[in-house]
Design an enzyme around this catalytic site. Structure first.
Site, PDB file in Angstrom:
ATOM      1  N   SER A   1       0.833  -1.206   0.000  1.00 22.53           N
ATOM      2  CA  SER A   1       0.000   0.000   0.000  1.00 22.53           C
ATOM      3  C   SER A   1       0.871   1.262   0.000  1.00 22.53           C
ATOM      4  O   SER A   1       1.658   1.461  -0.916  1.00 22.53           O
ATOM      5  CB  SER A   1      -0.979  -0.046   1.172  1.00 22.53           C
ATOM      6  OG  SER A   1      -2.037   0.854   0.987  1.00 22.53           O
TER       7      SER A   1
ATOM      8  N   ASP B   1      -9.398  -5.991  -4.525  1.00 23.26           N
ATOM      9  CA  ASP B   1      -8.518  -4.996  -3.902  1.00 23.26           C
ATOM     10  C   ASP B   1      -8.986  -3.580  -4.224  1.00 23.26           C
ATOM     11  O   ASP B   1      -9.422  -3.289  -5.344  1.00 23.26           O
ATOM     12  CB  ASP B   1      -7.100  -5.191  -4.456  1.00 23.26           C
ATOM     13  CG  ASP B   1      -6.002  -4.712  -3.534  1.00 23.26           C
ATOM     14  OD1 ASP B   1      -6.187  -3.649  -2.912  1.00 23.26           O
ATOM     15  OD2 ASP B   1      -4.964  -5.389  -3.464  1.00 23.26           O
TER      16      ASP B   1
ATOM     17  N   HIS C   1      -7.177  -6.129  -0.367  1.00 25.98           N
ATOM     18  CA  HIS C   1      -5.944  -5.370  -0.149  1.00 25.98           C
ATOM     19  C   HIS C   1      -4.936  -6.135   0.703  1.00 25.98           C
ATOM     20  O   HIS C   1      -3.739  -6.073   0.459  1.00 25.98           O
ATOM     21  CB  HIS C   1      -6.304  -4.037   0.506  1.00 25.98           C
ATOM     22  CG  HIS C   1      -5.300  -2.955   0.291  1.00 25.98           C
ATOM     23  ND1 HIS C   1      -4.719  -2.689  -0.931  1.00 25.98           N
ATOM     24  CD2 HIS C   1      -4.766  -2.035   1.160  1.00 25.98           C
ATOM     25  CE1 HIS C   1      -3.884  -1.664  -0.816  1.00 25.98           C
ATOM     26  NE2 HIS C   1      -3.887  -1.271   0.437  1.00 25.98           N
TER      27      HIS C   1
END
EC number: 3.4.11.5
Length: 302
Positions: A106, A244, A271
């Protein structure tokens, strides 16, 4: 610095305070893997399953300044991409590491890319999971996903954003619904993820990103390094979950920009696909690192 078998841990002084780190597999001879957690401000805990890779190489975890076990200074001027890059470089230097693999998740994918742009000679390869190299694109994708939430959840989000108040129960409920679909689809969430959220540096997250994944008000709101991705000349592995918030379609756009790049989509995951499908994810990463490496160098921790 403390030692316990193959684990080394301690604190390092950086600009603004001290950061906490630990290394699993400190006596292994493979090229080290440095992990970069997301957020900004969500500490390393949820990446702990990656320690399984320490049977072949040192795996480095650390809490970036402002979260987890690291110091939490109040100076907002510290919360910049450039300072986090300098922090990572100092960590690497203090651990006496030369060339490394980097795994970012991320926000950690932004930090990984920015580190490469500053020190390309030190990076052997990068694994970029749930990539977010364009925050405007990330927000655009999240907004599309919000349209599939129940209408009352969407309305709660719109009311909060219109009023600038994000502390209502309705907004929190909408966040949980979105997160259960696109951040982590496990029920219940694993302990390591819950610990990461308990240790979260909210001040860092809100300053750089915003009050939630779908409300981007922070300093990163216009960030993008997509125009520089063609500068990356080391092998790159991109991973994302089918559901995601870092969508497969956008991840594919990144793949096209990176010269030497593989992409893997993890089915039935989102995610936190490294938590949702850990065996599949670890095998993909392990095989990628082995293929890149060919052979291992000297030991980094004797």
């Amino acid at each position: 610095m403390g030692e316990n078998g193959n684990r080394v841990e301690g604190f390092i002084e950086v600009e603004g305070g001290k950061i906490w780190y630990y290394v699993e597999g400190a006596d292994k001879s493979g090229i080290p893997l440095i992990t970069l957690h997301g957020g900004p401000g969500v500490p390393h805990d949820y990446l702990e399953p990656l320690s399984i890779l320490s049977d072949e190489r040192p795996v480095v975890f650390y809490d970036q300044l402002g979260c987890g076990r690291s110091d939490r200074p109040s100076d907002k001027g510290l919360w910049t991409v450039e300072r986090f890059v300098r922090e990572l470089n100092l960590l690497k230097e203090r651990l006496g590491m030369g060339k490394v693999h980097i795994l970012g998740q991320s926000w950690g994918t932004i930090l990984a890319c920015e580190y490469f742009f500053s020190k390309p000679e030190d990076v052997v390869s990068m694994v970029l999971s749930g990539p977010a190299m364009s925050i405007p694109q990330f927000e655009k994708d999240v907004r599309k996903l919000l349209a599939f939430l129940p209408k009352e959840k969407q309305n709660a989000i719109h009311r909060a954003e219109a009023s600038g108040r994000f502390d209502s129960r309705e907004y929190a409920d909408a966040m949980r619904t979105f997160y259960s679909r696109h951040v982590c689809r496990l029920d219940p969430w694993p302990d390591c993820l819950n610990r990461a959220l308990e240790g979260m540096g909210t001040a860092v997250y809100e300053h750089m990103y915003g009050p939630s994944e779908f409300t981007v008000t922070g300093t990163l709101r216009n960030y993008s390094c997509v125009h520089r991705l063609r500068e990356i000349d080391v092998p790159v592995l991109l991973t994302c979950g089918r559901f995601d918030e870092a969508t497969p379609a956008t991840t594919e756009l990144y793949r096209r920009e990176i010269v030497n790049c593989e992409m893997k989509i993890i089915e039935d995951a989102s995610h936190e696909h490294h938590l949702e499908k850990p065996e599949e994810y670890m095998e993909i990463v392990r095989n990628f690192l082995k293929k890149v490496e060919g052979h291992g160098p000297r030991k980094y921790f004797e």
